[in-house]
Design a protein around this motif. Structure first.
Motif, PDB file in Angstrom:
ATOM      1  N   PRO A   1      41.700  12.393  42.240  1.00 27.06           N
ATOM      2  CA  PRO A   1      40.898  12.480  43.473  1.00 27.06           C
ATOM      3  C   PRO A   1      41.489  13.406  44.551  1.00 27.06           C
ATOM      4  O   PRO A   1      40.736  14.123  45.206  1.00 27.06           O
ATOM      5  N   THR A   2      42.819  13.418  44.731  1.00 23.37           N
ATOM      6  CA  THR A   2      43.411  14.209  45.818  1.00 23.37           C
ATOM      7  C   THR A   2      43.155  15.701  45.624  1.00 23.37           C
ATOM      8  O   THR A   2      42.690  16.400  46.537  1.00 23.37           O
ATOM      9  N   ILE A   3      43.451  16.207  44.438  1.00 22.89           N
ATOM     10  CA  ILE A   3      43.274  17.643  44.204  1.00 22.89           C
ATOM     11  C   ILE A   3      41.792  17.991  44.010  1.00 22.89           C
ATOM     12  O   ILE A   3      41.346  19.059  44.433  1.00 22.89           O
ATOM     13  N   GLN A   4      41.023  17.059  43.452  1.00 22.95           N
ATOM     14  CA  GLN A   4      39.555  17.273  43.419  1.00 22.95           C
ATOM     15  C   GLN A   4      39.012  17.495  44.819  1.00 22.95           C
ATOM     16  O   GLN A   4      38.228  18.407  45.071  1.00 22.95           O
ATOM     17  N   HIS A   5      39.457  16.633  45.733  1.00 24.05           N
ATOM     18  CA  HIS A   5      38.969  16.713  47.114  1.00 24.05           C
ATOM     19  C   HIS A   5      39.398  18.036  47.750  1.00 24.05           C
ATOM     20  O   HIS A   5      38.594  18.706  48.413  1.00 24.05           O
ATOM     21  N   SER A   6      40.648  18.420  47.545  1.00 22.90           N
ATOM     22  CA  SER A   6      41.127  19.672  48.149  1.00 22.90           C
ATOM     23  C   SER A   6      40.358  20.861  47.577  1.00 22.90           C
ATOM     24  O   SER A   6      40.047  21.818  48.293  1.00 22.90           O
TER      25      SER A   6
ATOM     26  N   GLY B   1      48.068  13.237  40.284  1.00 27.08           N
ATOM     27  CA  GLY B   1      47.987  12.278  41.373  1.00 27.08           C
ATOM     28  C   GLY B   1      48.328  10.853  40.988  1.00 27.08           C
ATOM     29  O   GLY B   1      48.222   9.946  41.799  1.00 27.08           O
ATOM     30  N   GLY B   2      48.754  10.633  39.755  1.00 24.38           N
ATOM     31  CA  GLY B   2      49.129   9.281  39.329  1.00 24.38           C
ATOM     32  C   GLY B   2      50.569   8.962  39.705  1.00 24.38           C
ATOM     33  O   GLY B   2      51.233   9.720  40.406  1.00 24.38           O
ATOM     34  N   ASN B   3      51.044   7.835  39.221  1.00 25.50           N
ATOM     35  CA  ASN B   3      52.432   7.461  39.467  1.00 25.50           C
ATOM     36  C   ASN B   3      53.300   7.900  38.299  1.00 25.50           C
ATOM     37  O   ASN B   3      52.825   8.039  37.187  1.00 25.50           O
ATOM     38  N   LEU B   4      54.596   8.090  38.586  1.00 27.75           N
ATOM     39  CA  LEU B   4      55.505   8.504  37.523  1.00 27.75           C
ATOM     40  C   LEU B   4      55.699   7.353  36.541  1.00 27.75           C
ATOM     41  O   LEU B   4      55.982   6.229  36.930  1.00 27.75           O
TER      42      LEU B   4
ATOM     43  N   ILE C   1      59.224  19.330  35.119  1.00 27.36           N
ATOM     44  CA  ILE C   1      58.358  18.160  34.973  1.00 27.36           C
ATOM     45  C   ILE C   1      57.378  18.065  36.135  1.00 27.36           C
ATOM     46  O   ILE C   1      57.764  18.248  37.289  1.00 27.36           O
ATOM     47  N   GLY C   2      56.138  17.791  35.826  1.00 29.30           N
ATOM     48  CA  GLY C   2      55.124  17.612  36.860  1.00 29.30           C
ATOM     49  C   GLY C   2      54.256  16.408  36.590  1.00 29.30           C
ATOM     50  O   GLY C   2      54.324  15.827  35.498  1.00 29.30           O
ATOM     51  N   PHE C   3      53.436  16.030  37.538  1.00 28.94           N
ATOM     52  CA  PHE C   3      52.521  14.878  37.552  1.00 28.94           C
ATOM     53  C   PHE C   3      53.313  13.614  37.903  1.00 28.94           C
ATOM     54  O   PHE C   3      54.138  13.151  37.116  1.00 28.94           O
ATOM     55  N   GLY C   4      53.068  13.077  39.076  1.00 28.33           N
ATOM     56  CA  GLY C   4      53.708  11.820  39.473  1.00 28.33           C
ATOM     57  C   GLY C   4      55.009  11.995  40.232  1.00 28.33           C
ATOM     58  O   GLY C   4      55.695  11.024  40.524  1.00 28.33           O
ATOM     59  N   ILE C   5      55.383  13.238  40.569  1.00 24.82           N
ATOM     60  CA  ILE C   5      56.612  13.467  41.346  1.00 24.82           C
ATOM     61  C   ILE C   5      56.211  13.419  42.825  1.00 24.82           C
ATOM     62  O   ILE C   5      55.458  14.263  43.297  1.00 24.82           O
ATOM     63  N   ALA C   6      56.729  12.423  43.542  1.00 18.80           N
ATOM     64  CA  ALA C   6      56.224  12.204  44.906  1.00 18.80           C
ATOM     65  C   ALA C   6      57.312  11.910  45.934  1.00 18.80           C
ATOM     66  O   ALA C   6      57.042  11.846  47.122  1.00 18.80           O
TER      67      ALA C   6
ATOM     68  N   ILE D   1      57.843  19.518  39.808  1.00 23.82           N
ATOM     69  CA  ILE D   1      56.738  20.056  40.612  1.00 23.82           C
ATOM     70  C   ILE D   1      56.080  18.917  41.385  1.00 23.82           C
ATOM     71  O   ILE D   1      55.774  17.876  40.809  1.00 23.82           O
ATOM     72  N   VAL D   2      55.858  19.141  42.671  1.00 20.79           N
ATOM     73  CA  VAL D   2      55.135  18.172  43.490  1.00 20.79           C
ATOM     74  C   VAL D   2      53.772  18.766  43.838  1.00 20.79           C
ATOM     75  O   VAL D   2      53.706  19.895  44.332  1.00 20.79           O
ATOM     76  N   GLY D   3      52.709  18.016  43.556  1.00 18.38           N
ATOM     77  CA  GLY D   3      51.360  18.522  43.830  1.00 18.38           C
ATOM     78  C   GLY D   3      50.592  17.650  44.794  1.00 18.38           C
ATOM     79  O   GLY D   3      50.546  17.901  45.993  1.00 18.38           O
ATOM     80  N   SER D   4      49.999  16.568  44.251  1.00 19.77           N
ATOM     81  CA  SER D   4      49.102  15.726  45.057  1.00 19.77           C
ATOM     82  C   SER D   4      49.763  15.238  46.348  1.00 19.77           C
ATOM     83  O   SER D   4      49.129  15.191  47.404  1.00 19.77           O
ATOM     84  N   LYS D   5      51.037  14.852  46.259  1.00 14.95           N
ATOM     85  CA  LYS D   5      51.734  14.333  47.443  1.00 14.95           C
ATOM     86  C   LYS D   5      51.770  15.389  48.557  1.00 14.95           C
ATOM     87  O   LYS D   5      51.602  15.070  49.739  1.00 14.95           O
ATOM     88  N   PHE D   6      51.975  16.651  48.161  1.00 16.94           N
ATOM     89  CA  PHE D   6      51.997  17.712  49.168  1.00 16.94           C
ATOM     90  C   PHE D   6      50.586  17.993  49.700  1.00 16.94           C
ATOM     91  O   PHE D   6      50.398  18.223  50.900  1.00 16.94           O
ATOM     92  N   VAL D   7      49.607  17.955  48.808  1.00 13.74           N
ATOM     93  CA  VAL D   7      48.221  18.179  49.246  1.00 13.74           C
ATOM     94  C   VAL D   7      47.816  17.115  50.274  1.00 13.74           C
ATOM     95  O   VAL D   7      47.097  17.395  51.233  1.00 13.74           O
TER      96      VAL D   7
END
Lengths: 257, 393
Positions: free
Chosen positions: A59-64, A181-184, A208-213, A229-235
């Motif tokens: 949802p987070t990156i979809q929204h962005s 955007g999930g949890n590690l 490593i990516g996905f779930g790094i927050a 890699i941090v994605g959703s948390k930064f978005v």
């Protein structure tokens, strides 16, 4: 050698990369965010170009992505914005997005434009290995662009070997089979997966990516890979007011040293 | 087959499996196993028996006398509307649930537009006692409310897709996201001839029973091996592909695929993919889709929830590009009028999807002895509200 290769040659541990969607939350802050992230200490960046149907994203990156499209972001505009990239940013830059906008833009033209802007690599989750190899690899090589492949806990050893062969900068390890955007996942099976990859002694570094927050998940990832890699948390940070000034504290919270 | 899929999953320029790595193992498992499973004698026996005793096949090929008089040709309706659950969707759902069982899957997910595929999937899951989750666009849930209730009665969980246009394409996105998160125990029953290879081929094979029967039945009616025309509506294109399948190699048979023009091809409210689309990648395959210059998927429109999809299956894209089939379109108004005409001439209330194929009859120029088969893909019970509102009954 592009900037990614140089980075990985000089730095082997605790690499931190940040993903964000171009055109979000504001249309014209793509380079401001990149500049702030470099100053705050990020090692390399993934700039997402939005797509209407991002099936690998939560949802987070979809929204962005939707917001960026509503703001008017297009590939043409992104390349326009990136004209000053190398005047303002020195760290390696990857573009990340789905295959259809690239196909419409023209894959060869996309690679040329990316190289002209000083982009170092591309991540296209839904571009299959077969099509990359048979149709597009030449365009990537001609423009000195690295194509980044994803590996999940379900990817077979044979396929990982093949990916290692086709890669020339790093391999993107997904921390679980999930959308962004999930949890590690910190289960035993996921530890086995990281150990299995490490034991394969791949020629390419792994990130490593996905779930790094946060710092805990970042440190965990760095035990097994060269960085994370941090994605959703930064978005999510970008959703808040005065986000540019909050970037140094955000990076420091993830990687204090 | 001349028009079939090649080893890499392509039909000419179209097809392939454009999926993120998270889906690769699932799709690859299917690719490796689907042919050996569906060609297995035990599978075939169970599939055939269920189609006969549970679905009620063969579906009749009905000689529509009053239609024939009106249009000046021999018009036959392939009555998929008489199948259990009310449409052709059940053929594929039966095939895929048997496949899922043989793959050892414990959970089924599906997307649905009009709800016909969702109902078919919920039905076969009830039949086999397997957990079922159906993704459906929020907009579609409102306009096809009876089907939502049917799915729930059959034990399925219906999850609203709230992103994008909140219709079929978004339901498909949500189902793909679910499959990414549940790669080992879940099988995704895609309802049309779309998606990554092997889905377009697999679904076409399960639906090919339509043309296999129709060919035999036409011979029984007329003593002729082949019709002059075969017609069907196209959203993703599963009933059309099933209806065309065994006629593809018979080049004399004219294949007519009818898309939904919505409020008109140039109105900005349409789902006429071959008129408005360009080549690109959608839901895992290279095909023709409606999109902006920047490659963003355009939200389609049709009054018919089952045709409201921005792409077509890759095999259709191929048949279109090489001119093996003719792709045309009819508007909402034309389809609804044709639906009403079918009620009044033949005593059959067709699904609005199928009414699109019937509406095309008005635009055809037949010779007197032409034999014409139209796929009546579903019944119109689910569309009564729409018909009633439109005609004011």
């Amino acid at each position: 050698m592009n900037r990614l290769n140089k980075l990985f040659a000089n730095k082997k541990d605790n690499l931190l990369s940040i993903y964000y969607t171009a055109g979000y939350p504001e249309l014209n802050t793509t380079l401001d965010i990149a500049e702030a992230l470099e100053k705050a200490g990020a090692d390399f960046l993934e700039i997402g170009f939005p797509y209407s149907d991002p099936v690998a994203d939560g949802p987070t990156i979809q929204h962005s992505s939707q917001q960026a499209l509503d703001n008017g972001m297009t590939l043409n505009l992104l390349f326009e914005q990136l004209k000053d990239l190398r005047k303002r940013v020195t760290i390696p830059i990857l573009l990340m997005g789905y295959v259809n906008p690239i196909v419409q833009f023209g894959v060869e033209r996309f690679c040329k434009k990316a190289a002209e802007a000083g982009v170092d690599g591309v991540i296209v989750p839904d571009l299959p290995m077969y099509e990359y190899e048979t149709l597009y690899a030449g365009f990537f090589k001609d423009n000195n662009l690295s194509n980044i492949f994803l590996v999940t806990p379900q990817t077979s050893a044979d396929r990982i070997r093949k990916i290692d062969e086709l890669s020339n900068s790093f391999i993107y390890l997904l921390s679980s089979s999930s959308i962004t955007g999930g949890n590690l996942d910190v289960s035993d099976s996921i530890e086995d997966y990281y150990k299995r990859i490490k034991a394969m002694q791949l020629k390419n570094p792994t990130i490593i990516g996905f779930g790094i927050a946060d710092n805990a998940t970042f440190k965990k990832a760095c035990e097994y890979a060269n960085g994370a890699i941090v994605g959703s948390k930064f978005v999510k940070l970008l959703e808040t007011e005065d986000y540019l000034n909050k970037i140094p504290a955000f990076i420091k919270a993830i990687r204090p040293s | 087959m001349k028009y079939g899929v090649n080893e890499q999953g392509y039909y000419g320029d179209f097809g392939g499996a454009y999926v993120p790595e998270m889906l690769y193992p699932n799709v690859e498992e299917l690719r490796q196993k689907y042919l050996s499973i569906i060609n297995d004698a035990d599978f075939k026996a169970e599939f055939d028996l269920l189609l006969k005793d549970y679905v009620g096949r063969p579906s009749p090929l009905y000689y529509a006398k009053r239609y024939s008089e009106k249009y000046g040709a021999n018009i036959f309706l392939k009555r998929e509307d008489l199948n259990h659950t009310g449409s052709h969707k059940i053929n594929n759902a039966i095939g895929q649930i048997l496949l899922a069982q043989r793959l050892g899957k414990k959970r089924i997910i599906a997307e649905t537009g009009a709800g016909q595929h969702g109902v078919a999937t919920a039905t076969v899951c009830a039949l086999k006692g397997i957990e079922c989750v159906v993704y459906m666009g929020e907009v579609d849930m409102a306009r096809q409310a009876p089907n939502v209730s049917r799915m729930k009665m059959l034990g399925a969980k219906v999850v609203p897709a709230k992103s994008g246009s909140k219709t079929l394409k978004d339901a498909t996105n949500e189902a793909l996201r679910d499959w990414i998160a549940n790669p080992v125990d879940t099988h995704y029953i895609i309802g049309s001839v779309v998606g990554p290879y092997p889905y377009p081929d697999m679904v076409a094979r399960f639906q090919s029973i339509i043309s296999l029967e129709a060919k035999k039945q036409l011979f029984e009616h007329t003593g002729k091996e082949l019709p002059e025309y075969v017609m069907a509506c196209v959203g993703g294109g599963s009933n059309a592909m099933g209806m065309f399948y065994h006629f593809l190699d018979d080049e004399s048979v004219k294949l007519i695929a009818v898309e939904a023009a919505g409020k008109g091809v140039d109105s900005g409210h349409s789902a006429a993919t071959t008129f408005l689309g360009r080549e690109g990648v959608l839901h895992g395959s290279r095909t023709i889709l409606m999109q902006t210059d920047d490659g963003q998927v355009v939200e389609p429109y049709s009054i018919s929830a089952g045709l409201d999809y921005p792409g077509i299956g890759p095999q259709h894209a191929h048949l279109y590009k090489i001119n093996r089939a003719q792709y045309t379109s009819v508007t909402d108004d034309e389809a609804l009028q044709a639906g009403l005409l079918c009620c009044q001439l033949e005593g059959i209330i067709p699904a609005i999807e199928s009414a699109h194929a019937l509406a095309q009859l008005e635009k055809m120029k037949f010779k007197k002895d032409d034999n014409v088969i139209i796929c009546l893909s579903g019944r119109g019970d689910k569309d009564l509200d729409t018909y009633i509102k439109y005609f004011g009954y």
